[in-house]
Write an enzyme that holds these catalytic residues in place. Structure first.
Site, short mmCIF file in Angstrom:
data_model
loop_
_atom_site.label_atom_id
_atom_site.label_comp_id
_atom_site.label_asym_id
_atom_site.label_seq_id
_atom_site.Cartn_x
_atom_site.Cartn_y
_atom_site.Cartn_z
N SER A 542 32.18 38.98 46.29
CA SER A 542 31.13 39.44 45.37
C SER A 542 31.00 40.96 45.36
O SER A 542 29.92 41.49 45.10
CB SER A 542 29.78 38.80 45.72
OG SER A 542 29.88 37.39 45.67
N ARG A 543 32.09 41.66 45.67
CA ARG A 543 32.13 43.12 45.63
C ARG A 543 31.21 43.79 46.66
O ARG A 543 30.92 44.99 46.55
CB ARG A 543 31.77 43.64 44.22
CG ARG A 543 32.81 43.27 43.16
CD ARG A 543 34.16 43.82 43.55
NE ARG A 543 35.21 43.58 42.57
CZ ARG A 543 36.07 42.58 42.63
NH1 ARG A 543 35.96 41.67 43.57
NH2 ARG A 543 37.02 42.46 41.73
#
Length: 568
Positions: A542-543
């Site tokens: 999710s970065r």
């Protein structure tokens, strides 16, 4: 055992001509007879002598597939693109004859071919559909050799990091197939009955492997396969309503297609990926999906010559090769969802050089190609930055060392502005940092497939030349060809053509052919970057990537490194 059974069964094979349109082609055997034919298999380049069929030039775009990442772990595993019009396509009779030859005079067994076929299918899937995005796999396996390929593929996909399940409604009692089932059960791969399957396959699976029927099948599918085929067909309705639908991968022949004429009624399975085996069958010309691969790598020159096969070379050690162009890619949609253990401040080394060496050792152990490659960025007096790839040749407490031409652009930049940045990019560390990964799994039930996917190290600092003695010592440790090349190359200057370089190289090679010492040119030597700032970056889901920065601070008159976390 399989070879003797195959020889026995060949004596009862007959060519059947059925009256229906779909069965107007000669069929080699009835589906109830043990078949020596591989139901679809196989082929590839011989790694020894190449036949003229393989040496025939194949026109292609001579580019790499943009939608796949060379791997390496795909070191040289990037899948080459081949022009489909330059490749041979087999009729049903030719495919069956080739299988007969393979398992007759050439000595292949059914289980050998099945293992290679299943591995090819799994490798093709892994080239395009990464387990970080397409993890849940359902292999729907028929009772014949095509189903056996699906079982083998499921086993390999498990070891590749996927979570396969198997639907095998009509199990074949033969020892080969029973053994494949036992192997999957030992891995705790679930077997689902048709009744156990969810009504909406798109909710539970990301990939559906169609391993029901191969090129030898004919007639109407018996229950429950007719219903299973229709369920795969109906998944395309999700696409029309913009709902997410699992990708469909068909092995050799989309189940229900005519082996030569394809999806005659236009209402059959429309797979996203077709993995042809040995050589594409004629129906593959009607395949319109985005991913077409050729798998299996064992066809000898004798078969290639006999059937005048034109087949693409497999890249490196890969078990698959792409046929045709990949689909057009929306660059803005290209992304990876990295999975790694947490990179925590209390777990890293206090000295950034020690932490760098730890990660560098991981990159070396992972057999990454040139783990010492680094992007060197400089800025000249005009304020314009420039970057290039150089090779790290030394690292210690004093800094990072590389060698180059002192008349090059980067050298001029460093003369004007003796500061630079280094960037190391290590992709494919999926099996490294095992101790850390195991601890993370024990403490937080972290998925065993989530080994570090990508690591970066950025280093900033001042730069100065190394001593002449150090440059001299390294220069003479290089191969003599590299020493001559360093003299020939007036780096970054314009040359009339490559022939000039070759001529100068040849002249110098002759001059030093007696083995005498090659003098180091004055314009060649090393630089050392003394670090003033480190950043260690590790990809996360999710970065929410980990970024730990080391910066020098003075405490009680002593210089120490302060570790701080940066927002991703």
């Amino acid at each position: 055992m399989w070879s003797s059974l195959a020889r026995k069964s060949r004596t009862i094979m007959t060519c059947l001509f059925l009256g229906t349109h779909q069965s107007s082609l000669p069929l080699i055997f009835n589906s109830n007879v043990l078949k020596p034919s591989r139901s679809f298999h196989h082929n590839a380049l011989s790694n020894n002598k190449l036949s003229p069929a393989f040496l025939t030039p194949i026109p292609s775009l001579s580019i790499r597939a943009f939608c796949t990442k060379p791997s390496a772990k795909m070191a040289d595993r990037a899948v080459q693109i081949q022009n489909p019009d330059s490749i041979s396509y087999l009729t049903q009779r030719e495919a069956a004859e080739i299988d007969e030859i393979l398992m007759g005079p050439l000595g292949f067994s059914v289980d050998q071919l099945m293992e290679l076929a299943g591995l090819s299918v799994a490798a093709s899937i892994a080239e395009v559909y990464k387990p970080s995005e397409y993890k849940r796999v359902l292999a729907i396996c028929g009772p014949g050799n095509n189903g056996g390929d699906g079982l083998v593929a499921a086993r390999h996909l498990y070891h590749f990091g996927y979570k396969p399940s198997v639907c095998y409604p009509k199990r074949t009692p033969k020892p080969l197939y029973s053994g494949l089932v036992t192997q999957l059960e030992s891995l705790s791969v679930p077997f689902l009955s048709v009744e156990d399957l969810p009504l909406d396959l798109s909710k539970d699976f990301d990939i559906l492997v169609d391993a029901m029927f191969g090129f030898s099948f004919h007639g109407t599918p018996r229950p429950p396969f007719g219903d299973l085929i229709q369920r795969l067909v109906s998944l395309r309705d999700h696409d029309q309503t913009h709902q997410k639908s699992p990708v469909i991968v068909s092995i050799d022949i989309p189940s229900g297609w005519h082996v030569e004429e394809g999806d005659i009624g236009g209402e059959g399975i429309k797979p996203d990926m077709l993995v042809s085996l040995t050589a594409p069958k004629l129906c593959a010309k009607k395949f319109c999906g985005p991913q077409h691969f050729l798998g299996g790598r064992f066809v000898p020159p004798s078969i290639a010559d006999k059937y005048k096969l034109r087949l693409p070379p497999y890249p490196g050690t890969s078990m698959c090769v792409r046929i045709g162009k990949p689909p057009k890619i929306d660059i803005s949609a290209l992304r990876e969802n990295y999975i790694s253990p947490e990179l925590l401040e209390e777990q890293v080394e206090a000295d950034p050089i020690d932490q760098f060496c730890k990660w560098f050792d991981d990159a070396v152990a992972a057999s990454l190609k040139e783990p010492n490659a680094m992007a060197l960025s400089t800025v000249g007096k005009d304020g314009k930055p420039s970057s290039r790839i150089v090779l790290l040749k030394g690292v210690d407490k004093d800094g990072f060392v590389w060698y180059t031409n002192y008349d090059s652009r980067k050298a001029h930049d460093l003369s004007d502005n003796p500061h630079a940045s280094l960037l190391f990019y290590w992709d494919g560390l999926n099996r490294q940092n095992l101790d850390q990964c195991q601890r993370a799994m024990q403490e937080s039930a972290w998925d065993s497939t989530g080994f570090p996917a990508l690591q970066l190290v950025r280093v900033e600092g001042s730069v100065q030349k190394v001593s002449d003695e150090e440059s001299e010592q390294y220069f003479h440790s290089r191969p003599r060809g590299s020493q001559i090349g360093a003299i020939v190359s007036k780096q970054s200057t314009v040359v009339p053509g490559r022939h000039v370089l070759h001529q100068q190289y040849k002249e110098l090679e002759e001059n030093f052919s007696d083995g005498s010492l090659i003098p180091k040119p004055k314009h060649w030597g090393g630089y050392r970057l003394k670090p003033e700032l480190f950043e260690f970056w590790q990809g996360q889901k999710s970065r929410l990537h980990d970024r730990l920065q080391y910066s020098p601070h003075e405490i009680n008159g002593q210089q120490v490194w302060k570790i701080e976390r940066l927002a991703p």
